[in-house]
Design a protein around this motif. Structure first.
Motif, PDB file in Angstrom:
ATOM      1  N   PHE A   1       0.853  -1.184   0.000  1.00  0.00           N
ATOM      2  CA  PHE A   1       0.000   0.000   0.000  1.00  0.00           C
ATOM      3  C   PHE A   1       0.887   1.232   0.000  1.00  0.00           C
ATOM      4  O   PHE A   1       1.783   1.372   0.829  1.00  0.00           O
ATOM      5  CB  PHE A   1      -0.939   0.009   1.204  1.00  0.00           C
ATOM      6  CG  PHE A   1      -2.200  -0.776   0.980  1.00  0.00           C
ATOM      7  CD1 PHE A   1      -3.208  -0.273   0.163  1.00  0.00           C
ATOM      8  CD2 PHE A   1      -2.371  -2.019   1.546  1.00  0.00           C
ATOM      9  CE1 PHE A   1      -4.353  -0.995  -0.073  1.00  0.00           C
ATOM     10  CE2 PHE A   1      -3.511  -2.759   1.329  1.00  0.00           C
ATOM     11  CZ  PHE A   1      -4.516  -2.242   0.507  1.00  0.00           C
TER      12      PHE A   1
ATOM     13  N   ASP B   1      -0.356   7.104  -0.236  1.00  0.00           N
ATOM     14  CA  ASP B   1      -1.624   7.760  -0.539  1.00  0.00           C
ATOM     15  C   ASP B   1      -2.813   6.806  -0.424  1.00  0.00           C
ATOM     16  O   ASP B   1      -3.938   7.167  -0.759  1.00  0.00           O
ATOM     17  CB  ASP B   1      -1.585   8.390  -1.930  1.00  0.00           C
ATOM     18  CG  ASP B   1      -1.364   7.369  -3.043  1.00  0.00           C
ATOM     19  OD1 ASP B   1      -1.322   6.155  -2.750  1.00  0.00           O
ATOM     20  OD2 ASP B   1      -1.217   7.786  -4.213  1.00  0.00           O
ATOM     21  N   GLY B   2      -2.563   5.585   0.058  1.00  0.00           N
ATOM     22  CA  GLY B   2      -3.641   4.632   0.262  1.00  0.00           C
ATOM     23  C   GLY B   2      -3.925   3.727  -0.914  1.00  0.00           C
ATOM     24  O   GLY B   2      -4.710   2.785  -0.799  1.00  0.00           O
ATOM     25  N   LYS B   3      -3.305   3.994  -2.049  1.00  0.00           N
ATOM     26  CA  LYS B   3      -3.520   3.141  -3.216  1.00  0.00           C
ATOM     27  C   LYS B   3      -2.577   1.937  -3.165  1.00  0.00           C
ATOM     28  O   LYS B   3      -1.562   1.952  -2.459  1.00  0.00           O
ATOM     29  CB  LYS B   3      -3.319   3.942  -4.500  1.00  0.00           C
ATOM     30  CG  LYS B   3      -4.355   5.049  -4.674  1.00  0.00           C
ATOM     31  CD  LYS B   3      -4.150   5.821  -5.975  1.00  0.00           C
ATOM     32  CE  LYS B   3      -5.208   6.909  -6.121  1.00  0.00           C
ATOM     33  NZ  LYS B   3      -5.026   7.694  -7.372  1.00  0.00           N
TER      34      LYS B   3
END
Length: 333
Positions: A23, A26-28
């Motif tokens: 991950f 930025d959370g992606k």
């Protein structure tokens, strides 16, 4: 035109094969696909962006087997290219004809990728240190982990972080208390002949086996196209596939080696009964360890309080056996 009867696991060159997952900040989700490159995926929408195209050469050579990756605080991605001469489906060629593996850095601001280390005999797991002053990469065939310095007086140089491991290291992941889990995807048999070590001392044998294997693949692919039969295509996939090599080498179950921050072995986790074999990654989440594998059709998990202390051959190594009676396995068939 190549013949394909149906989309199946032996046609991963067509479908792709994700190997490394992280991950991003930025959370992606960052995905290292062995055949197509590196992607950033929005897990909520499914939208994806290709960050590294495996068709584009890096320093004059295509990354043919992108394996694992990690991201620093600035968004730069460090990833391993296990081979520049073989795809994953012919990964054993790298063991026989390498070393061509590389450690590569993708610059977040420019998108440019540059080679940090090369001539690695199957570059595999990648892990940044907590301070991001160095990055680790597994050199699977040589049973060691290499450290590449990113900051300080040693920046730009490399050394051995840990070597003489009792198996072949795959992914490296951090331990919450400090240090690293190094997962051995295949464990050496103490009393058996080490086929890989023997082949490394006999380069003529490695070249001969590589040529025989590569020639066999091409003959089977030709027969598959000529007779439009996927039996030949499936057989060509298995000849030099890493799963075939792992099955031949792995006789002693599984092992996870716990290192401290300096690379010293603190203890190991072992499954001598082989209930969970060919583990490629170990991740700790709260009070549980999760084990992944490219060869198994399940993800395994165990609570830390269920690990049973065992004996040790060396005083500084604590051996812990996985309690197979309490192992929780989630099937993903």
């Amino acid at each position: 035109m190549k013949y394909y009867m149906k989309k199946a696991f032996w046609e991963e060159k067509v479908c792709g094969r994700p190997l490394g997952l992280r991950f991003a900040h930025d959370g992606k989700l960052l995905v290292a696909d062995a055949y197509f490159g590196i992607y950033k995926v929005d897990v909520d929408t499914g939208l994806k962006e290709q960050l590294v195209d495996a068709q584009i050469p890096i320093n004059g050579k295509r990354p043919m087997l992108i394996d694992d990756l990690d991201e620093d605080s600035e968004g730069n991605i460090f990833f391993s290219d296990a081979s520049t001469i073989a795809h994953l489906s012919e990964g054993t060629l790298e063991l026989l004809a390498g070393p061509t593996g590389r450690l590569i850095r993708r610059d977040a601001s420019t998108g440019h990728s540059s080679v940090l280390l090369d001539k690695i005999l199957f570059a595999n797991g990648v892990q940044l240190s907590p301070q991001e002053d160095f990055v680790l990469v597994s050199e699977t065939v040589k049973s060691r982990v290499i450290r590449y310095w990113l900051k300080g007086e040693k920046a730009g140089s490399s050394d051995t972080f840990v070597d003489k491991l009792p198996g072949y290291p795959d992914n490296i992941r951090p331990r919450p208390e400090g240090g690293y889990y190094v997962t051995l995807v295949s464990v050496k048999t103490p009393d058996a002949v080490d086929m890989i070590a023997t082949s490394l001392r006999l380069p003529w044998l490695r070249r001969l086996l590589a040529r025989i294997g590569y020639g066999t693949i091409k003959v089977l692919e030709f027969l598959g196209n000529q007779f439009q039969n996927d039996i030949f295509v499936k057989a060509s996939y298995k000849v030099m596939n890493l799963a075939t090599s792992a099955n031949l080498m792995s006789k002693e179950g599984s092992m996870v080696v716990a290192l401290n921050a300096e690379g010293l072995v603190q203890y190991s986790l072992q499954s001598p009964e082989g209930v969970v074999g060919q583990i490629s990654e170990t991740t700790q989440t709260n009070d549980k360890l999760i084990f992944g594998s490219p060869f198994n059709k399940f993800v395994a998990m165990i609570s830390l309080d269920k690990l049973k202390p065992g004996s040790a051959d060396e005083p500084h190594v604590k051996r812990t056996e996985i309690d197979t009676e309490t192992l929780m396995v989630k099937e993903e068939l």
